[in-house]
Design an enzyme around this catalytic site. Structure first.
Site, PDB file in Angstrom:
ATOM      1  N   HIS A 155       0.808  -1.227   0.000  1.00 24.31           N
ATOM      2  CA  HIS A 155       0.000   0.000   0.000  1.00 24.31           C
ATOM      3  C   HIS A 155       0.836   1.269   0.000  1.00 24.31           C
ATOM      4  O   HIS A 155       0.316   2.347  -0.265  1.00 24.31           O
ATOM      5  CB  HIS A 155      -0.931   0.004   1.221  1.00 24.31           C
ATOM      6  N   ASP A 364       3.604   9.454  -0.719  1.00 25.82           N
ATOM      7  CA  ASP A 364       2.419   8.684  -0.331  1.00 25.82           C
ATOM      8  C   ASP A 364       2.194   7.586  -1.365  1.00 25.82           C
ATOM      9  O   ASP A 364       2.364   7.837  -2.568  1.00 25.82           O
ATOM     10  CB  ASP A 364       1.192   9.607  -0.296  1.00 25.82           C
TER      11      ASP A 364
HETATM   12  P1  ADQ Z   1      -2.918   5.994   4.854  1.00 21.84           P
HETATM   13  O1  ADQ Z   1      -1.501   6.403   5.060  1.00 21.84           O
HETATM   14  O2  ADQ Z   1      -3.712   5.793   6.077  1.00 21.84           O
HETATM   15  O3  ADQ Z   1      -3.041   4.701   3.930  1.00 21.84           O
HETATM   16  P2  ADQ Z   1      -4.767   7.519   3.021  1.00 21.84           P
HETATM   17  O4  ADQ Z   1      -4.727   6.843   1.697  1.00 21.84           O
HETATM   18  O5  ADQ Z   1      -4.859   8.994   2.900  1.00 21.84           O
HETATM   19  O6  ADQ Z   1      -3.517   7.209   3.948  1.00 21.84           O
HETATM   20  O7  ADQ Z   1      -6.026   7.004   3.794  1.00 21.84           O
HETATM   21  C1  ADQ Z   1      -6.416   7.572   5.000  1.00 21.84           C
HETATM   22  C2  ADQ Z   1      -7.881   7.257   5.283  1.00 21.84           C
HETATM   23  O8  ADQ Z   1      -8.158   7.645   6.621  1.00 21.84           O
HETATM   24  C3  ADQ Z   1      -8.820   8.012   4.363  1.00 21.84           C
HETATM   25  O9  ADQ Z   1      -9.875   7.171   3.989  1.00 21.84           O
HETATM   26  C4  ADQ Z   1      -9.319   9.150   5.249  1.00 21.84           C
HETATM   27  O10 ADQ Z   1     -10.626   9.579   4.988  1.00 21.84           O
HETATM   28  C5  ADQ Z   1      -9.248   8.539   6.626  1.00 21.84           C
HETATM   29  N1  ADQ Z   1      -9.036   9.608   7.617  1.00 21.84           N
HETATM   30  C6  ADQ Z   1      -7.993  10.442   7.704  1.00 21.84           C
HETATM   31  N2  ADQ Z   1      -8.191  11.332   8.702  1.00 21.84           N
HETATM   32  C7  ADQ Z   1      -9.382  11.059   9.247  1.00 21.84           C
HETATM   33  C8  ADQ Z   1     -10.165  11.626  10.301  1.00 21.84           C
HETATM   34  N3  ADQ Z   1      -9.766  12.671  11.024  1.00 21.84           N
HETATM   35  N4  ADQ Z   1     -11.354  11.064  10.585  1.00 21.84           N
HETATM   36  C9  ADQ Z   1     -11.789  10.018   9.877  1.00 21.84           C
HETATM   37  N5  ADQ Z   1     -11.113   9.445   8.865  1.00 21.84           N
HETATM   38  C10 ADQ Z   1      -9.926   9.941   8.549  1.00 21.84           C
HETATM   39  C11 ADQ Z   1      -2.111   3.809   3.285  1.00 21.84           C
HETATM   40  C12 ADQ Z   1      -1.079   4.478   2.365  1.00 21.84           C
HETATM   41  C13 ADQ Z   1      -1.789   5.322   1.324  1.00 21.84           C
HETATM   42  C14 ADQ Z   1      -2.789   4.467   0.537  1.00 21.84           C
HETATM   43  C15 ADQ Z   1      -3.696   3.696   1.492  1.00 21.84           C
HETATM   44  C16 ADQ Z   1      -4.568   2.686   0.740  1.00 21.84           C
HETATM   45  O11 ADQ Z   1      -0.174   5.270   3.119  1.00 21.84           O
HETATM   46  O12 ADQ Z   1      -0.857   5.918   0.435  1.00 21.84           O
HETATM   47  O13 ADQ Z   1      -3.585   5.314  -0.266  1.00 21.84           O
HETATM   48  O14 ADQ Z   1      -2.936   2.973   2.450  1.00 21.84           O
HETATM   49  O15 ADQ Z   1      -3.801   1.839  -0.047  1.00 21.84           O
END
Ligand code: ADQ
Length: 503
Positions: A155, A364
């Protein structure tokens, strides 16, 4: 063909409920439900004595979880996964903390997972392993005689060979990936980096997306992950109509002011402090926006036990406080940092209310927030996405304003361009972006990956030991035997990670 998913954390749902919003966990659960399947992993709990597996059945899905000991959490999870692999794979060599005891703990948990999982497998199960915590799991399963098709999805980014190679034992670790039949990464750049790493660090033969090591063949391909676009779009329009409390209050507190939004876990890869600085630069360079716009940064803390994260927490508070003191007015606070997790409904409403989505990670894998922001926009009056070129999402979302997050001035100017963008241009960019994320949503991702895995012709492997190749440093690398504990590992740590049965 039954599907078996393995991930670091597994949450057993209370009951079989249909979750309104999308998300990776929901998509995986749906894939399991449609085929029938097993989800295996860490329960998220710590226990020193109880080491047996806990199981639960929800519809057609069996859950099977195990606790970790505190020593395993410290070494496997906080240590090697999150203080060595995570920074290294986000190109942050300066933050990488390696310890042999942590690495031994990481290998030990992977070995323990393999030992627990192998007896649960049926001959034609399709096995899908997720993320950097579990890289050597397939090699450990193969060692136990598992010949099923095994896929892996990574991921987070895969860094260039020179960066990954700086991690001690990188050659041994990367060589274990030959135990997979299909490796999925987020972008073509990650795929190229991984293939280069396999070639340079352990002498694999690479031909396009096919990698050969000894008698094993592995396919390495990009499968950009998506979101449940339709569910998110529905949530966003419903949240406006329902005027839920956080949304109503945001509207009242903003008045006519415009809203710029950032939503991230509090993680240094997300570039939160740099983003706050860029917003400050924007306000300094464009004083006409004073009192007319605010930044809402939603950033729930994560991994607070890791010192680098506690430091980031302090830095973001300090930066927001300093900028608010310098730029704010008695009746206007330019930056609000909220360290809370919100429901999907509330998040969708916040995105919808924001004229600018500021998604500026330093690096990311994909970044789902960029896709959620677009899915939540009003199609008649959409906001503008400002997106880091170092997010995997930028490979698909070129109609966003693409920025270099290391260039504070460039990000500041992009905020200004986004706020001033005419509706016709906003509509044009939004429509292209929406069409892209809709065509490559989470269902597309799941089925594209699983079709590829199911369609692979596996290369039958003879029992280990496998041929031994030479790494670049001339060190011998066993391609299929158990991943050895590194020399220098203390007896205490090795014992601490050994399964109860073998103690
Ligand atoms: P993450 O590093 O966790 O995932 P991201 O892809 O942005 O990063 O996903 C975060 C998730 O958490 C999003 O669905 C977002 O809505 C949710 N989130 C963030 N802040 C929040 C809050 N305050 N309240 C509720 N929800 C919140 C890892 C990798 C990424 C990759 C994903 C999926 O680092 O690059 O996109 O896996 O493969």
């Amino acid at each position: 063909m039954r599907l078996v998913i393995v991930s670091n954390r597994v949450t057993i749902p209370e009951r079989q409920e249909k979750v309104a919003a999308g998300g990776l966990a929901v998509a995986l659960r749906e894939a399991l439900e449609s085929r029938g399947g097993l989800w295996f992993g860490w329960s998220g709990e710590i226990s020193e004595t109880v080491r047996e597996l806990r199981t639960a059945q929800r519809g057609k899905v069996s859950y099977c979880v195990t606790d970790l000991t505190e020593a395993e959490r410290q070494t496997y999870y906080l240590g090697f996964s999150n203080r060595a692999l995570w920074p290294n794979m986000h190109y942050r060599l300066g933050l990488t903390e390696f310890s042999r005891a942590d690495y031994a703990g990481y290998l030990g948990v992977n070995r323990r997972f393999a030992k627990a999982l192998a007896p649960l497998l049926k001959p034609d199960d399709l096995i899908w392993i997720h993320d950097y915590h579990l890289i050597p799991l397939a090699a450990e399963l193969r060692r136990r005689g598992v010949t099923n098709r095994i896929g892996y999805f990574h991921h987070i980014p895969w860094p260039p060979a020179e960066v990954f190679g700086a991690l001690p034992f990188s050659a041994t670790l990367i060589s274990t990936m030959s135990a997979y039949d299909l490796i999925g990464v987020q972008t073509k750049v990650d795929a190229r980096n991984l293939c280069d790493g396999l070639a340079t660090l352990c002498g694999a033969q690479v031909d396009g997306d096919r990698v050969s090591m000894g008698r094993r063949r592995t396919l390495v391909r990009a499968f950009p992950i998506g979101i449940d676009v339709e569910a998110f779009r529905r949530l966003a329009s419903a949240s406006v109509r329902a005027a839920t409390i956080p949304i109503r209050t945001t509207k009242q507190s903003l008045g006519e002011r415009k809203l710029v939004i950032g939503v991230d876990r509090l993680d240094y890869s997300k570039g939160i402090v740099q983003r706050l600085e860029a917003f400050g630069t924007f306000l300094r360079n464009h004083p006409e926006y004073s009192r007319r716009v605010g930044l809402l940064q939603i950033a729930p803390p994560s991994r607070s036990d890791v010192p680098e994260y506690a430091e980031l927490d302090r830095q973001s508070d300090e930066t927001a406080g300093r900028l608010n003191a310098a730029l704010g007015e008695f009746d206007w606070t330019p930056i609000r940092v909220v360290k809370k997790a919100y429901s999907r409904n509330a998040l969708a409403g916040f995105y919808r209310r924001a004229q600018v989505g500021l998604v500026t990670p330093m690096r990311d894998g994909m970044n789902l927030v960029a896709k959620e922001y677009i899915a939540a926009q009003d199609p008649e009056d959409p906001g503008v996405l400002v997106l880091s070129r170092f997010a995997g999402a930028s490979h698909q979302m070129g109609e966003a304003l693409i920025v270099n997050p290391y260039d504070t001035h460039e990000v500041a100017e992009a905020i200004r361009t986004a706020l001033a963008m005419p509706r016709s241009e906003r509509l044009r960019r939004f429509q292209t972006l929406y069409a892209t994320i809709d065509a490559t949503d989470i269902d597309w991702w799941t089925s594209r990956y699983l079709d590829a895995l199911a369609g692979i012709e596996t290369v039958e492997e003879e029992a280990p030991p496998r041929p031994v190749k030479r790494g670049r440093a001339g060190r011998a690398i066993s391609l299929a035997r158990s991943v050895d504990l590194p020399p220098g590992t203390t007896r205490r740590t090795s014992r601490a990670i050994a399964p109860a049965a073998s103690r």
